[in-house]
Structures are given as C-alpha cells and as structure tokens.
Design a protein around this motif. Structure first.
Motif, PDB file in Angstrom:
ATOM      1  N   ALA A   1       0.636  -1.339   0.334  1.00 27.48           N
ATOM      2  CA  ALA A   1      -0.134  -0.034  -0.237  1.00 27.48           C
ATOM      3  C   ALA A   1       0.872   0.987  -0.355  1.00 27.48           C
ATOM      4  O   ALA A   1       0.489   2.601  -0.876  1.00 27.48           O
ATOM      5  N   SER A   2       1.777   1.335   0.724  1.00 29.18           N
ATOM      6  CA  SER A   2       2.977   2.343   0.674  1.00 29.18           C
ATOM      7  C   SER A   2       4.133   2.170   1.723  1.00 29.18           C
ATOM      8  O   SER A   2       4.227   0.650   2.245  1.00 29.18           O
ATOM      9  N   THR A   3       5.037   3.141   1.351  1.00 27.30           N
ATOM     10  CA  THR A   3       6.590   2.396   1.955  1.00 27.30           C
ATOM     11  C   THR A   3       7.002   4.284   2.605  1.00 27.30           C
ATOM     12  O   THR A   3       6.275   5.103   2.598  1.00 27.30           O
ATOM     13  N   SER A   4       7.512   3.771   3.807  1.00 32.08           N
ATOM     14  CA  SER A   4       8.242   4.915   4.508  1.00 32.08           C
ATOM     15  C   SER A   4       9.621   4.587   4.742  1.00 32.08           C
ATOM     16  O   SER A   4       9.792   3.929   5.672  1.00 32.08           O
ATOM     17  N   PRO A   5      10.375   6.301   4.555  1.00 33.86           N
ATOM     18  CA  PRO A   5      10.403   6.703   3.371  1.00 33.86           C
ATOM     19  C   PRO A   5       9.597   6.113   2.074  1.00 33.86           C
ATOM     20  O   PRO A   5      10.382   5.416   1.849  1.00 33.86           O
ATOM     21  N   PHE A   6       8.965   7.137   1.742  1.00 36.59           N
ATOM     22  CA  PHE A   6       8.495   6.897   0.569  1.00 36.59           C
ATOM     23  C   PHE A   6       9.754   7.499  -1.159  1.00 36.59           C
ATOM     24  O   PHE A   6      10.792   8.073  -0.474  1.00 36.59           O
ATOM     25  N   GLN A   7       9.688   7.235  -2.212  1.00 39.16           N
ATOM     26  CA  GLN A   7      10.528   6.383  -2.462  1.00 39.16           C
ATOM     27  C   GLN A   7      11.259   8.520  -3.254  1.00 39.16           C
ATOM     28  O   GLN A   7      10.187   9.571  -3.344  1.00 39.16           O
ATOM     29  N   GLY A   8      12.341   8.482  -2.973  1.00 39.90           N
ATOM     30  CA  GLY A   8      12.760  10.357  -3.284  1.00 39.90           C
ATOM     31  C   GLY A   8      12.911  11.099  -2.034  1.00 39.90           C
ATOM     32  O   GLY A   8      13.008  12.381  -2.215  1.00 39.90           O
ATOM     33  N   GLU A   9      12.171  10.704  -1.241  1.00 34.53           N
ATOM     34  CA  GLU A   9      12.442  11.520   0.182  1.00 34.53           C
ATOM     35  C   GLU A   9      13.507  11.972   0.921  1.00 34.53           C
ATOM     36  O   GLU A   9      14.765  11.869   0.928  1.00 34.53           O
ATOM     37  N   ASP A  10      13.329  12.992   1.045  1.00 36.06           N
ATOM     38  CA  ASP A  10      14.288  13.815   1.424  1.00 36.06           C
ATOM     39  C   ASP A  10      14.603  14.227   3.296  1.00 36.06           C
ATOM     40  O   ASP A  10      13.767  13.853   3.706  1.00 36.06           O
ATOM     41  N   GLY A  11      15.655  14.268   3.784  1.00 40.25           N
ATOM     42  CA  GLY A  11      16.065  14.759   4.902  1.00 40.25           C
ATOM     43  C   GLY A  11      15.407  13.360   5.448  1.00 40.25           C
ATOM     44  O   GLY A  11      15.205  13.480   6.862  1.00 40.25           O
ATOM     45  N   VAL A  12      16.032  12.463   5.100  1.00 39.23           N
ATOM     46  CA  VAL A  12      16.062  11.270   6.260  1.00 39.23           C
ATOM     47  C   VAL A  12      16.878  10.734   6.495  1.00 39.23           C
ATOM     48  O   VAL A  12      18.669  10.667   6.517  1.00 39.23           O
ATOM     49  N   ALA A  13      16.952  10.214   8.528  1.00 35.70           N
ATOM     50  CA  ALA A  13      18.340   9.688   8.806  1.00 35.70           C
ATOM     51  C   ALA A  13      18.303   8.746   8.577  1.00 35.70           C
ATOM     52  O   ALA A  13      17.903   7.771   7.788  1.00 35.70           O
ATOM     53  N   VAL A  14      20.237   9.158   8.991  1.00 31.27           N
ATOM     54  CA  VAL A  14      20.703   7.707   8.601  1.00 31.27           C
ATOM     55  C   VAL A  14      20.559   6.607   9.486  1.00 31.27           C
ATOM     56  O   VAL A  14      20.787   5.272   8.987  1.00 31.27           O
ATOM     57  N   THR A  15      19.767   6.991  10.635  1.00 30.35           N
ATOM     58  CA  THR A  15      19.508   5.478  10.972  1.00 30.35           C
ATOM     59  C   THR A  15      17.967   5.347  10.975  1.00 30.35           C
ATOM     60  O   THR A  15      17.481   4.248  11.684  1.00 30.35           O
ATOM     61  N   ARG A  16      17.064   5.866   9.904  1.00 30.59           N
ATOM     62  CA  ARG A  16      15.808   5.426   9.472  1.00 30.59           C
ATOM     63  C   ARG A  16      15.710   3.836   9.391  1.00 30.59           C
ATOM     64  O   ARG A  16      15.865   3.661   9.054  1.00 30.59           O
ATOM     65  N   GLU A  17      13.766   3.557   9.686  1.00 32.24           N
ATOM     66  CA  GLU A  17      14.032   2.325   9.994  1.00 32.24           C
ATOM     67  C   GLU A  17      13.165   2.657   8.255  1.00 32.24           C
ATOM     68  O   GLU A  17      12.761   4.033   7.934  1.00 32.24           O
TER      69      GLU A  17
END
Length: 91
Positions: A1-17
């Motif tokens: 249905a969706s993803t997080s982060p979404f494709q091309g999302e900016d500002g994602v933390a280097v520790t993000r799941e």
C-alpha cells in the motif's frame, strides 16, 4: 500500500527504519528474512534485520549500520512465494 520513507524523500535520518505497509495481512506462517527484504548502497548489502508487525500488515527493515549520509540507497522487498492471509501471492 505504501512505504516509509517514500521514494525520493529528502531529509531521511541515517538511522531511519524502512517500512512497507501492506493492503492485506501476511499469512500467519510467513517468515521474512534479509533474503526477502534488504537495503543496498553502491552494490553492497548493508547489515539489517527484518520484523513483521503482529497484525501482519507491515514489514519493517532496520539497518544495523548507519545509512550513508547524503546518498540514495535501494530498499528491496522480494516477496518470492510470500502469501497474504487469503493465500494469494504478493506482487
């Protein structure tokens, strides 16, 4: 249905799941590993672990090392013969 982060999302933390939200729960006997769900950068698979939500409606990939800062990584969910709660193959 969706993803997080979404494709091309900016500002994602280097520790993000990374989360895959599904339209149907996974079959109760589903076991996913890093053979099914993985993250790569520069052709190298990063160390990670996979967890399936208790309700079977999401799959989360946790990187066990920081994601490369300022870079684009590839997250892959290869369902192979994975099925939902109705016995249908995931696509």
């Amino acid at each position: 249905a969706s993803t997080s982060p979404f494709q091309g999302e900016d500002g994602v933390a280097v520790t993000r799941e990374m989360i895959f939200r599904l339209t149907r729960p996974l079959a109760a006997n589903t076991v996913l590993t890093t053979s099914n769900v993985s993250v790569t950068f520069g052709g190298r698979r990063l160390l990670s672990r996979v967890e399936t939500a208790a309700d079977g409606r999401s799959v989360t990939l946790f990187a066990l090392e920081n994601l490369p800062a300022g870079s684009r990584v590839r997250v892959t969910f290869d369902p192979r013969d994975t099925r939902d709660d109705l016995g249908r193959r995931l696509d």
